[in-house]
Design a protein around this motif. Structure first.
Motif, short mmCIF file in Angstrom:
data_model
loop_
_atom_site.label_atom_id
_atom_site.label_comp_id
_atom_site.label_asym_id
_atom_site.label_seq_id
_atom_site.Cartn_x
_atom_site.Cartn_y
_atom_site.Cartn_z
N UNK A 62 -28.35 -15.74 20.13
CA UNK A 62 -27.32 -15.07 20.91
C UNK A 62 -27.86 -14.68 22.27
N UNK A 63 -26.93 -14.46 23.19
CA UNK A 63 -27.27 -13.97 24.52
C UNK A 63 -28.33 -14.85 25.19
N UNK A 64 -28.18 -16.17 24.97
CA UNK A 64 -29.02 -17.18 25.62
C UNK A 64 -30.50 -17.05 25.31
N UNK A 65 -30.80 -16.50 24.15
CA UNK A 65 -32.20 -16.39 23.79
C UNK A 65 -32.66 -17.67 23.12
N UNK A 66 -33.98 -17.87 23.15
CA UNK A 66 -34.56 -19.03 22.47
C UNK A 66 -34.71 -18.70 20.99
N UNK A 67 -34.42 -19.67 20.14
CA UNK A 67 -34.59 -19.46 18.71
C UNK A 67 -35.70 -20.38 18.22
N UNK A 68 -36.78 -19.80 17.80
CA UNK A 68 -37.93 -20.60 17.37
C UNK A 68 -37.60 -21.28 16.04
N UNK A 69 -37.73 -22.60 16.01
CA UNK A 69 -37.22 -23.35 14.85
C UNK A 69 -38.20 -24.39 14.32
N UNK A 70 -39.34 -23.96 13.79
CA UNK A 70 -40.29 -24.94 13.25
C UNK A 70 -39.88 -25.50 11.89
N UNK A 71 -40.60 -26.50 11.44
CA UNK A 71 -40.42 -27.05 10.09
C UNK A 71 -40.54 -25.94 9.06
N UNK A 73 -38.03 -23.90 8.22
CA UNK A 73 -36.88 -22.99 8.33
C UNK A 73 -35.61 -23.69 7.88
N UNK A 74 -34.57 -22.92 7.71
CA UNK A 74 -33.28 -23.51 7.37
C UNK A 74 -32.37 -23.35 8.59
N UNK A 75 -32.14 -24.45 9.29
CA UNK A 75 -31.38 -24.44 10.54
C UNK A 75 -30.15 -25.31 10.34
N UNK A 76 -28.98 -24.71 10.33
CA UNK A 76 -27.79 -25.54 10.16
C UNK A 76 -26.57 -24.95 10.87
N UNK A 127 -34.36 -11.62 8.98
CA UNK A 127 -34.69 -12.85 8.26
C UNK A 127 -33.73 -13.96 8.66
N UNK A 128 -32.57 -13.59 9.20
CA UNK A 128 -31.57 -14.60 9.53
C UNK A 128 -30.68 -14.12 10.68
N UNK A 129 -30.30 -15.05 11.54
CA UNK A 129 -29.35 -14.75 12.61
C UNK A 129 -28.25 -15.81 12.62
N UNK A 147 -23.51 -21.37 13.47
CA UNK A 147 -24.92 -21.74 13.33
C UNK A 147 -25.68 -20.68 12.56
N UNK A 148 -26.46 -21.12 11.60
CA UNK A 148 -27.24 -20.19 10.79
C UNK A 148 -28.72 -20.53 10.92
N UNK A 149 -29.50 -19.54 11.27
CA UNK A 149 -30.95 -19.72 11.37
C UNK A 149 -31.63 -18.79 10.39
N UNK A 150 -32.12 -19.37 9.30
CA UNK A 150 -32.74 -18.56 8.24
C UNK A 150 -34.23 -18.86 8.21
N UNK A 151 -35.01 -17.82 8.42
CA UNK A 151 -36.47 -17.96 8.37
C UNK A 151 -36.86 -18.14 6.92
N UNK A 152 -36.92 -19.37 6.47
CA UNK A 152 -37.08 -19.63 5.03
C UNK A 152 -38.55 -19.83 4.68
#
Ligand code: BTN
Length: 266
Positions: A62-71, A73-76, A127-129, A147-152
């Protein structure tokens, strides 16, 4: 300034249909699943499509922030075409938040909370945004991307040091790696149940479910909105999704966009 990186709509690694009617597109690496979902939605009339990626090179928060998304995680992102107004589309973030919080609790037995407007917390760490984007034409919603970003299955050290105090991951909490394919299916199934209820006009009870997970209500908060910090007691979240705060200096403030942190008084 955010730079939009476009994905050419390339072929997914794998696609499959869930028993409850979601078409899953599994990718290896994309810029952002929200961006790719929007591309797909613009070029088709597809509905109930889910774009999942192993990694994102330009994950967005949100608010144009970067979302760190390494292998790990659950990004969908989910494409939906509900016949609702832009105001009502906000509700999708709330029902996705309850979905994630409830699913983590029932699947793994972890206590979860929601934080206004779009975070899910475990042990008071994020844990999730969720990043919901609505595309409109002539004031009506054409489609929505959730969009769901879950630090899995991530270790805490995959985050920059300054974030390690405020985030957590499923793997860190559980001590083992979760089955992400099974997790995504239960998330989508629970979400679909709530989505159907929403379309049947049951927003009030859905909001109540979310509020039951919102333990910050009634407590002290600091809300940052457009660089302005307001402190006070979090009174309620209204039917429109706005946060109501009783300000320390007196008066009630309605906040529509912002970030909340819980204030601990020592
Ligand atoms: C936030 O808390 O600021 C929202 C984070 C949303 C991140 C997810 S990861 C999958 C999807 N693709 C993106 O680029 N963002 C969302």
């Amino acid at each position: 300034r955010s730079v939009q990186v476009m994905d050419s709509v390339s072929k997914p690694l794998e696609t499959y249909l869930t028993p409850f009617g979601y078409q899953i597109y599994q990718y290896d690496r994309v810029s952002s699943t929200n961006n790719l979902a929007k591309e797909i939605a613009r070029k088709s009339i597809k509905d109930h499509v889910v774009v999942i990626a192993e990694t994102q090179t330009h994950g967005r928060g949100r608010l144009e922030r970067t979302w760190i998304s390494p292998h790990g995680g659950l990004w969908f992102s989910i494409i939906l075409r509900p016949k609702i107004s832009l105001k009502e589309a906000l509700r999708l973030t709330f029902i996705m938040s309850s979905t994630v919080a409830e699913t983590i609790k029932t699947t793994f037995g972890l206590e979860t909370k929601v934080m206004w407007p779009n975070d899910i917390l475990v042990e008071d760490r994020k844990i999730c945004g969720i990043l919901t984007e609505a595309i409109t034409s002539k004031d009506s919603v054409e489609f929505v991307v959730i969009g769901v970003g879950l630090n899995a299955n991530l270790d805490l050290d995959s985050f920059p040091e300054n974030l390690r105090e405020t985030v957590t991951t499923l793997k860190h909490e559980l001590g083992y790696e979760a089955d992400l394919k099974a997790l995504v299916l239960s998330l989508l199934q629970t979400f679909e149940e709530k989505y159907k209820q929403l379309l049947q006009g049951r927003w009030t009870s859905l909001l109540k479910e979310w509020k039951n997970l919102a333990s910050f209500l009634g407590g002290r908060v600091a809300v940052t909105s457009f660089d302005e910090v307001s402190r006070g007691e979090a009174l309620d979240v209204g039917q429109d999704g706005a946060l109501l705060i009783e300000l320390d200096g007196g008066g009630v403030k309605r906040v529509i966009v912002g970030d909340v942190t819980v204030e601990v008084q020592l």
